[in-house]
Design a protein around this motif. Sequence first.
Motif, mmCIF file in Angstrom:
data_model
loop_
_atom_site.group_PDB
_atom_site.id
_atom_site.type_symbol
_atom_site.label_atom_id
_atom_site.label_comp_id
_atom_site.label_asym_id
_atom_site.label_seq_id
_atom_site.Cartn_x
_atom_site.Cartn_y
_atom_site.Cartn_z
ATOM 1 N N ALA A 88 0.829 -1.059 -0.101
ATOM 2 C CA ALA A 88 -0.012 -0.059 0.191
ATOM 3 C C ALA A 88 0.880 1.248 0.100
ATOM 4 O O ALA A 88 0.534 2.079 -0.742
ATOM 5 N N ALA A 89 1.943 1.270 0.960
ATOM 6 C CA ALA A 89 2.717 2.457 0.984
ATOM 7 C C ALA A 89 3.641 2.548 -0.415
ATOM 8 O O ALA A 89 3.749 3.605 -1.018
ATOM 9 N N LEU A 90 3.926 1.447 -1.100
ATOM 10 C CA LEU A 90 4.715 1.543 -2.267
ATOM 11 C C LEU A 90 3.839 1.672 -3.312
ATOM 12 O O LEU A 90 4.443 2.784 -4.320
ATOM 13 N N HIS A 91 2.596 1.625 -3.415
ATOM 14 C CA HIS A 91 1.629 1.751 -4.391
ATOM 15 C C HIS A 91 1.381 3.315 -4.494
ATOM 16 O O HIS A 91 1.483 4.086 -5.461
ATOM 17 N N LYS A 92 1.170 3.845 -3.105
ATOM 18 C CA LYS A 92 0.773 5.314 -3.196
ATOM 19 C C LYS A 92 1.973 6.213 -3.401
ATOM 20 O O LYS A 92 1.945 7.082 -4.244
ATOM 21 N N ASP A 122 14.534 -0.184 6.904
ATOM 22 C CA ASP A 122 15.232 1.181 6.632
ATOM 23 C C ASP A 122 16.394 0.915 5.428
ATOM 24 O O ASP A 122 17.601 1.282 5.960
ATOM 25 N N ALA A 123 15.959 0.203 4.540
ATOM 26 C CA ALA A 123 17.070 -0.242 3.499
ATOM 27 C C ALA A 123 17.462 1.164 3.085
ATOM 28 O O ALA A 123 16.978 2.351 3.136
ATOM 29 N N THR A 124 19.113 1.046 2.869
ATOM 30 C CA THR A 124 19.764 2.365 2.188
ATOM 31 C C THR A 124 19.400 2.441 1.018
ATOM 32 O O THR A 124 18.731 1.765 0.142
ATOM 33 N N ASP A 125 19.836 3.690 0.288
ATOM 34 C CA ASP A 125 19.532 4.127 -0.934
ATOM 35 C C ASP A 125 20.209 3.176 -1.961
ATOM 36 O O ASP A 125 19.925 2.634 -2.848
ATOM 37 N N ILE A 150 12.287 5.324 -2.569
ATOM 38 C CA ILE A 150 12.935 6.094 -1.006
ATOM 39 C C ILE A 150 11.731 6.699 -0.399
ATOM 40 O O ILE A 150 11.897 6.725 0.974
ATOM 41 N N SER A 151 10.736 7.194 -1.163
ATOM 42 C CA SER A 151 9.540 7.915 -0.284
ATOM 43 C C SER A 151 8.930 7.059 0.413
ATOM 44 O O SER A 151 8.819 7.227 1.763
ATOM 45 N N ALA A 152 8.748 5.662 0.033
ATOM 46 C CA ALA A 152 8.018 4.709 0.620
ATOM 47 C C ALA A 152 8.909 4.118 1.971
ATOM 48 O O ALA A 152 8.303 4.008 3.068
ATOM 49 N N ARG A 153 10.305 4.198 1.856
ATOM 50 C CA ARG A 153 11.113 3.865 2.805
ATOM 51 C C ARG A 153 11.249 4.801 3.809
ATOM 52 O O ARG A 153 11.008 4.717 5.124
ATOM 53 N N ASP A 154 11.111 6.251 3.489
ATOM 54 C CA ASP A 154 11.011 7.169 4.516
ATOM 55 C C ASP A 154 9.718 7.161 5.373
ATOM 56 O O ASP A 154 9.972 7.495 6.536
ATOM 57 N N LYS A 155 8.590 6.742 4.609
ATOM 58 C CA LYS A 155 7.417 6.783 5.593
ATOM 59 C C LYS A 155 7.456 5.519 6.543
ATOM 60 O O LYS A 155 6.989 5.780 7.597
ATOM 61 N N ILE A 157 10.150 4.486 7.971
ATOM 62 C CA ILE A 157 11.099 5.063 9.102
ATOM 63 C C ILE A 157 10.142 6.025 9.947
ATOM 64 O O ILE A 157 10.525 5.786 11.359
ATOM 65 N N ALA A 158 9.412 6.829 9.431
ATOM 66 C CA ALA A 158 8.990 7.866 10.056
ATOM 67 C C ALA A 158 7.684 7.358 11.051
ATOM 68 O O ALA A 158 7.294 7.973 11.950
#
Length: 159
Positions: A88-92, A122-125, A150-155, A157-158
């Motif tokens: 869902a996060a990736l899709h968005k 929290d995978a690295t870039d 990266i945007s999905a990953r940052d979400k 982590i947040a």
Amino acid sequence: MATTGTVQICVNEIVHHREVEARRRLGDFLREDLGLTGTHLPCEHGVCGVCTVLVDGTPRLSCLTLAMQADGTRVVTVEGLAHDPVLAALHKAFQEQHALQCGYCTPGFLIALAALFRRQPDATDEAIRETIDGIICRCTGYLPILQAAISARDKFIAR
């Protein structure tokens, strides 16, 4: 040598018992026998990565995996991620970053990235780049796809 055999494969949480030809590819089994057409088979030679599915949690190329090799395993296709919060996060993020054009390769990216973020939220870039490196997108380029991941990953982590 037997030309057919029986397999038991759990696909997206549903167990399937089927008689398959010995040379039947897992991707064909998923698409033609089970009607799960989200897995695409563009190159059929293991070059593009678009046919990636999860076999026991590990990304595998369904064009190079025989259905008989998947006997007794748990397979997840892009359809199986429909209710997954990672997907869902990736899709968005893919929508927000305009990371798809024709969408043909998108299932391969989503499966590979979902597997990465399940193991390593929290995978690295660099890890993200390595994950999508083996999947070929023929129309959008990789920058929007990388930005979406990266945007999905940052979400993640947040949270």
